[in-house]
Design a protein around this motif. Structure first.
Motif, PDB file in Angstrom:
ATOM      1  N   THR A   1       0.811  -1.216   0.000  1.00 28.38           N
ATOM      2  CA  THR A   1       0.000   0.000   0.000  1.00 28.38           C
ATOM      3  C   THR A   1       0.848   1.272   0.000  1.00 28.38           C
ATOM      4  OG1 THR A   1      -1.721  -1.176   1.237  1.00 28.38           O
ATOM      5  CG2 THR A   1      -1.863   1.237   1.187  1.00 28.38           C
ATOM      6  N   TYR A   2       1.982   1.233   0.697  1.00 26.08           N
ATOM      7  CA  TYR A   2       2.762   2.459   0.862  1.00 26.08           C
ATOM      8  C   TYR A   2       4.176   2.379   0.274  1.00 26.08           C
ATOM      9  CZ  TYR A   2      -1.057   3.443   4.074  1.00 26.08           C
ATOM     10  OH  TYR A   2      -2.302   3.637   4.610  1.00 26.08           O
ATOM     11  N   VAL A   3       4.912   1.329   0.601  1.00 22.43           N
ATOM     12  CA  VAL A   3       6.317   1.255   0.168  1.00 22.43           C
ATOM     13  C   VAL A   3       6.418   1.164  -1.346  1.00 22.43           C
ATOM     14  CG1 VAL A   3       8.463  -0.058   0.293  1.00 22.43           C
ATOM     15  CG2 VAL A   3       7.049   0.228   2.344  1.00 22.43           C
ATOM     16  N   LEU A   4       5.689   0.225  -1.952  1.00 26.83           N
ATOM     17  CA  LEU A   4       5.776   0.033  -3.394  1.00 26.83           C
ATOM     18  C   LEU A   4       5.205   1.211  -4.175  1.00 26.83           C
ATOM     19  CD1 LEU A   4       4.865  -3.756  -3.734  1.00 26.83           C
ATOM     20  CD2 LEU A   4       7.113  -2.687  -3.552  1.00 26.83           C
ATOM     21  N   LYS A   5       4.375   2.008  -3.527  1.00 23.59           N
ATOM     22  CA  LYS A   5       3.816   3.197  -4.180  1.00 23.59           C
ATOM     23  C   LYS A   5       4.569   4.463  -3.779  1.00 23.59           C
ATOM     24  CE  LYS A   5      -0.794   1.159  -4.506  1.00 23.59           C
ATOM     25  NZ  LYS A   5      -2.236   1.265  -4.140  1.00 23.59           N
ATOM     26  N   LYS A   6       5.670   4.288  -3.047  1.00 17.26           N
ATOM     27  CA  LYS A   6       6.565   5.395  -2.661  1.00 17.26           C
ATOM     28  C   LYS A   6       5.851   6.454  -1.821  1.00 17.26           C
ATOM     29  CE  LYS A   6       9.480   4.753  -6.722  1.00 17.26           C
ATOM     30  NZ  LYS A   6      10.088   5.382  -7.927  1.00 17.26           N
ATOM     31  N   ARG A   7       4.968   5.989  -0.975  1.00 15.23           N
ATOM     32  CA  ARG A   7       4.267   6.894  -0.051  1.00 15.23           C
ATOM     33  C   ARG A   7       4.970   6.789   1.299  1.00 15.23           C
ATOM     34  NH1 ARG A   7      -1.927   5.319  -0.466  1.00 15.23           N
ATOM     35  NH2 ARG A   7      -2.081   7.166   0.889  1.00 15.23           N
ATOM     36  N   VAL A   8       6.050   7.541   1.435  1.00 12.45           N
ATOM     37  CA  VAL A   8       6.958   7.382   2.574  1.00 12.45           C
ATOM     38  C   VAL A   8       6.340   7.854   3.880  1.00 12.45           C
ATOM     39  CG1 VAL A   8       9.227   7.968   3.500  1.00 12.45           C
ATOM     40  CG2 VAL A   8       8.952   7.582   1.039  1.00 12.45           C
ATOM     41  N   LEU A   9       5.803   9.048   3.892  1.00  8.24           N
ATOM     42  CA  LEU A   9       5.290   9.615   5.145  1.00  8.24           C
ATOM     43  C   LEU A   9       4.137   8.788   5.729  1.00  8.24           C
ATOM     44  CD1 LEU A   9       5.456  13.467   4.438  1.00  8.24           C
ATOM     45  CD2 LEU A   9       7.011  12.040   5.820  1.00  8.24           C
ATOM     46  N   PRO A  10       3.120   8.385   4.914  1.00 11.42           N
ATOM     47  CA  PRO A  10       2.082   7.515   5.488  1.00 11.42           C
ATOM     48  C   PRO A  10       2.647   6.195   5.993  1.00 11.42           C
ATOM     49  CG  PRO A  10       1.334   8.457   3.420  1.00 11.42           C
ATOM     50  CD  PRO A  10       2.790   8.787   3.530  1.00 11.42           C
ATOM     51  N   TYR A  11       3.675   5.672   5.314  1.00  8.75           N
ATOM     52  CA  TYR A  11       4.281   4.413   5.772  1.00  8.75           C
ATOM     53  C   TYR A  11       4.921   4.595   7.144  1.00  8.75           C
ATOM     54  CZ  TYR A  11       7.700   0.654   6.164  1.00  8.75           C
ATOM     55  OH  TYR A  11       8.456  -0.388   6.624  1.00  8.75           O
ATOM     56  N   ILE A  12       5.670   5.683   7.329  1.00  4.72           N
ATOM     57  CA  ILE A  12       6.318   5.939   8.622  1.00  4.72           C
ATOM     58  C   ILE A  12       5.267   6.105   9.722  1.00  4.72           C
ATOM     59  CG2 ILE A  12       7.731   7.580   9.908  1.00  4.72           C
ATOM     60  CD1 ILE A  12       9.261   8.129   7.327  1.00  4.72           C
ATOM     61  N   MET A  13       4.191   6.814   9.396  1.00  2.02           N
ATOM     62  CA  MET A  13       3.119   7.014  10.383  1.00  2.02           C
ATOM     63  C   MET A  13       2.504   5.675  10.798  1.00  2.02           C
ATOM     64  SD  MET A  13      -0.545   8.932   9.935  1.00  2.02           S
ATOM     65  CE  MET A  13      -1.130   7.493   9.018  1.00  2.02           C
ATOM     66  N   TRP A  14       2.234   4.816   9.820  1.00  3.79           N
ATOM     67  CA  TRP A  14       1.621   3.526  10.135  1.00  3.79           C
ATOM     68  C   TRP A  14       2.594   2.609  10.879  1.00  3.79           C
ATOM     69  CZ3 TRP A  14      -3.075   2.019  10.650  1.00  3.79           C
ATOM     70  CH2 TRP A  14      -4.102   2.662   9.964  1.00  3.79           C
ATOM     71  N   ILE A  15       3.875   2.712  10.606  1.00  2.00           N
ATOM     72  CA  ILE A  15       4.861   1.916  11.352  1.00  2.00           C
ATOM     73  C   ILE A  15       4.847   2.317  12.828  1.00  2.00           C
ATOM     74  CG2 ILE A  15       7.358   1.750  11.756  1.00  2.00           C
ATOM     75  CD1 ILE A  15       6.473  -0.277   9.826  1.00  2.00           C
ATOM     76  N   ILE A  16       4.789   3.625  13.089  1.00  7.04           N
ATOM     77  CA  ILE A  16       4.769   4.101  14.480  1.00  7.04           C
ATOM     78  C   ILE A  16       3.493   3.658  15.179  1.00  7.04           C
ATOM     79  CG2 ILE A  16       4.687   6.168  15.936  1.00  7.04           C
ATOM     80  CD1 ILE A  16       6.435   7.560  13.817  1.00  7.04           C
ATOM     81  N   VAL A  17       2.354   3.843  14.507  1.00 11.10           N
ATOM     82  CA  VAL A  17       1.068   3.442  15.095  1.00 11.10           C
ATOM     83  C   VAL A  17       1.042   1.935  15.329  1.00 11.10           C
ATOM     84  CG1 VAL A  17      -1.417   3.277  14.677  1.00 11.10           C
ATOM     85  CG2 VAL A  17      -0.195   5.392  14.127  1.00 11.10           C
ATOM     86  N   SER A  18       1.522   1.168  14.361  1.00  8.06           N
ATOM     87  CA  SER A  18       1.533  -0.291  14.485  1.00  8.06           C
ATOM     88  C   SER A  18       2.440  -0.744  15.617  1.00  8.06           C
ATOM     89  CB  SER A  18       1.996  -0.927  13.164  1.00  8.06           C
ATOM     90  OG  SER A  18       1.144  -0.566  12.102  1.00  8.06           O
ATOM     91  N   SER A  19       3.584  -0.078  15.761  1.00  7.69           N
ATOM     92  CA  SER A  19       4.522  -0.451  16.837  1.00  7.69           C
ATOM     93  C   SER A  19       3.890  -0.235  18.200  1.00  7.69           C
ATOM     94  CB  SER A  19       5.812   0.374  16.704  1.00  7.69           C
ATOM     95  OG  SER A  19       6.448   0.123  15.470  1.00  7.69           O
ATOM     96  N   VAL A  20       3.210   0.896  18.377  1.00  4.08           N
ATOM     97  CA  VAL A  20       2.549   1.177  19.658  1.00  4.08           C
ATOM     98  C   VAL A  20       1.436   0.168  19.908  1.00  4.08           C
ATOM     99  CG1 VAL A  20       1.162   2.859  20.935  1.00  4.08           C
ATOM    100  CG2 VAL A  20       3.126   3.632  19.590  1.00  4.08           C
ATOM    101  N   PHE A  21       0.637  -0.106  18.878  1.00  2.00           N
ATOM    102  CA  PHE A  21      -0.475  -1.047  19.043  1.00  2.00           C
ATOM    103  C   PHE A  21       0.025  -2.432  19.427  1.00  2.00           C
ATOM    104  CE2 PHE A  21      -3.004  -4.447  17.115  1.00  2.00           C
ATOM    105  CZ  PHE A  21      -4.218  -4.272  17.774  1.00  2.00           C
ATOM    106  N   PHE A  22       1.017  -2.953  18.689  1.00  2.00           N
ATOM    107  CA  PHE A  22       1.494  -4.305  18.977  1.00  2.00           C
ATOM    108  C   PHE A  22       2.292  -4.365  20.284  1.00  2.00           C
ATOM    109  CE2 PHE A  22       0.774  -4.821  14.342  1.00  2.00           C
ATOM    110  CZ  PHE A  22      -0.056  -5.933  14.406  1.00  2.00           C
ATOM    111  N   TYR A  23       2.854  -3.224  20.727  1.00  6.73           N
ATOM    112  CA  TYR A  23       3.511  -3.209  22.039  1.00  6.73           C
ATOM    113  C   TYR A  23       2.483  -3.446  23.137  1.00  6.73           C
ATOM    114  CZ  TYR A  23       5.272  -1.285  26.372  1.00  6.73           C
ATOM    115  OH  TYR A  23       5.592  -1.110  27.706  1.00  6.73           O
ATOM    116  N   PHE A  24       1.390  -2.717  23.066  1.00  9.62           N
ATOM    117  CA  PHE A  24       0.378  -2.879  24.109  1.00  9.62           C
ATOM    118  C   PHE A  24      -0.313  -4.239  23.999  1.00  9.62           C
ATOM    119  CE2 PHE A  24       0.616   1.807  24.355  1.00  9.62           C
ATOM    120  CZ  PHE A  24       0.787   1.945  25.720  1.00  9.62           C
TER     121      PHE A  24
END
Length: 352
Positions: A69-92
């Protein structure tokens, strides 16, 4: 048969058994590793079971959703945002599951003085998850890259074969058109050779239509075809002097079909108008240890024919294109006019 290649896709389907095998091996490895480190294999087995459940969710979320959805379409900023959100979610998620199913302290293996939850615990858990995600993503991307490369190679091969067949098909109509013209002339003259031409033409058509569908054929079969072609021309022309010299053993050599025909056609095209007939000399040479086939053809030409050039006509340009597609630059083709003759020399590799 439909030979049209399908589209090149990113998501190559890895069989389920390989997914299960990978996670089983990885779980056993981590259980043994951390169980030996803390000298508590039971706790290691239970904690890794929870950790791997979270890791599997995070990994598949990353490789099947975030990357396409993001990396292959070169959408860097949304990818970084989702990585941060995903990291927090999976941490909890991981922390809550450990609290419920494993240990109320959440981080019993923590260094002295450190408690969970906290910054150090968050950093440790997230980095551990990123490590697994990065490792699995690298495997998936490598598999996809190999799959895409294979698809592109197959597509290139199909395109190559299509162009070769097209170039080869250009030879056949040209030859049949010339032969039918000759047959027409003989019928107008009520020549006794007309029925012989029909028989020879049928033999050649059988060869072209049914026997040369393979990418390579026995060189001896190609020579028989050349002989039939020249015999057909002999019925049309009264003065043909033809010699074929074979040097070495050619019994086991295979070559692309109809590769030499344009050279023979060229002999009659530019030599038949001299009024003195046509003289054709062909030499085939294959020496032990050479792994090459040498083809040399020499024919007399009409010195007044302005269409003759050292490079040959359209037919020889066709041959050059076929040779390049078949052998890239691993061949030699030289043409020229010498002492009133058009000379063509061809050297191609053959299997040892």
């Amino acid at each position: 048969m439909n030979t049209t290649p399908g589209p090149i896709t990113y998501n190559y389907k890895i069989p389920l058994k390989f997914h299960l095998l990978f996670w089983l091996v990885y779980y056993i490895f981590n259980t043994v590793r951390w169980g030996g480190y803390f000298d508590d294999y039971l706790y290691s087995a239970k904690s890794n079971l929870v950790s791997f459940f979270v890791s599997i969710l995070f990994c598949y979320w990353h490789i099947y959703v975030l990357i396409p959805t993001y990396v292959l379409k070169k959408r860097v900023l949304p990818y970084i945002m989702w990585i941060i959100v995903s990291s927090v979610f999976f941490y909890f998620l991981k922390t809550g599951m450990i609290y419920v199913f494993i240990d109320k302290t959440i981080w019993p293996e923590a260094p002295v003085g450190q408690t969970a939850p906290g910054f150090n615990h968050f950093t440790t858990v997230v980095l551990g998850e990123w490590y697994v995600v990065a490792f699995v993503s690298a495997i998936k991307l490598t598999v996809d890259w190999i799959s895409i490369k294979n698809q592109r190679d197959e597509l290139q091969h199909l395109q190559l074969q299509t162009e070769i067949k097209y170039l080869r098909s250009q030879i056949q109509p040209h030859f049949f058109f010339n032969t039918l013209n000759s047959l027409y002339a003989l019928t107008l003259q009520k020549s006794d050779n007309a029925p012989k031409v029909v028989v020879k033409l049928s033999e050649i058509m059988r060869y072209v239509l049914y026997e040369v569908q393979e990418s390579e054929i026995q060189l001896t079969r190609e020579i028989r075809y050349i002989n039939s072609y020249i015999n057909l021309e002999e019925l049309r022309c009264d003065h043909i002097q033809f010699s074929l010299n074979i040097i070495g053993n050619i019994e086991d050599i295979r070559t692309p079909p109809l590769l030499f025909l344009p050279f023979i056609e060229n002999c009659f095209k530019h030599g038949g108008s001299t009024g003195e007939g046509v003289q054709i000399d062909i030499t085939l040479k294959s020496l032990p240890g050479d792994n090459s086939l040498h083809f040399l053809v020499r024919n007399t030409i009409n010195p007044e024919d302005r269409s003759i050039t050292a490079k040959g006509g359209i037919g020889l340009q066709n041959v050059k294109r076929r040779l390049y597609l078949l052998y890239q630059n691993n061949f030699t083709l030289q043409t020229g006019i010498r002492r009133g003759c058009f000379v063509a020399y061809l050297k191609i590799p053959v299997a040892a």
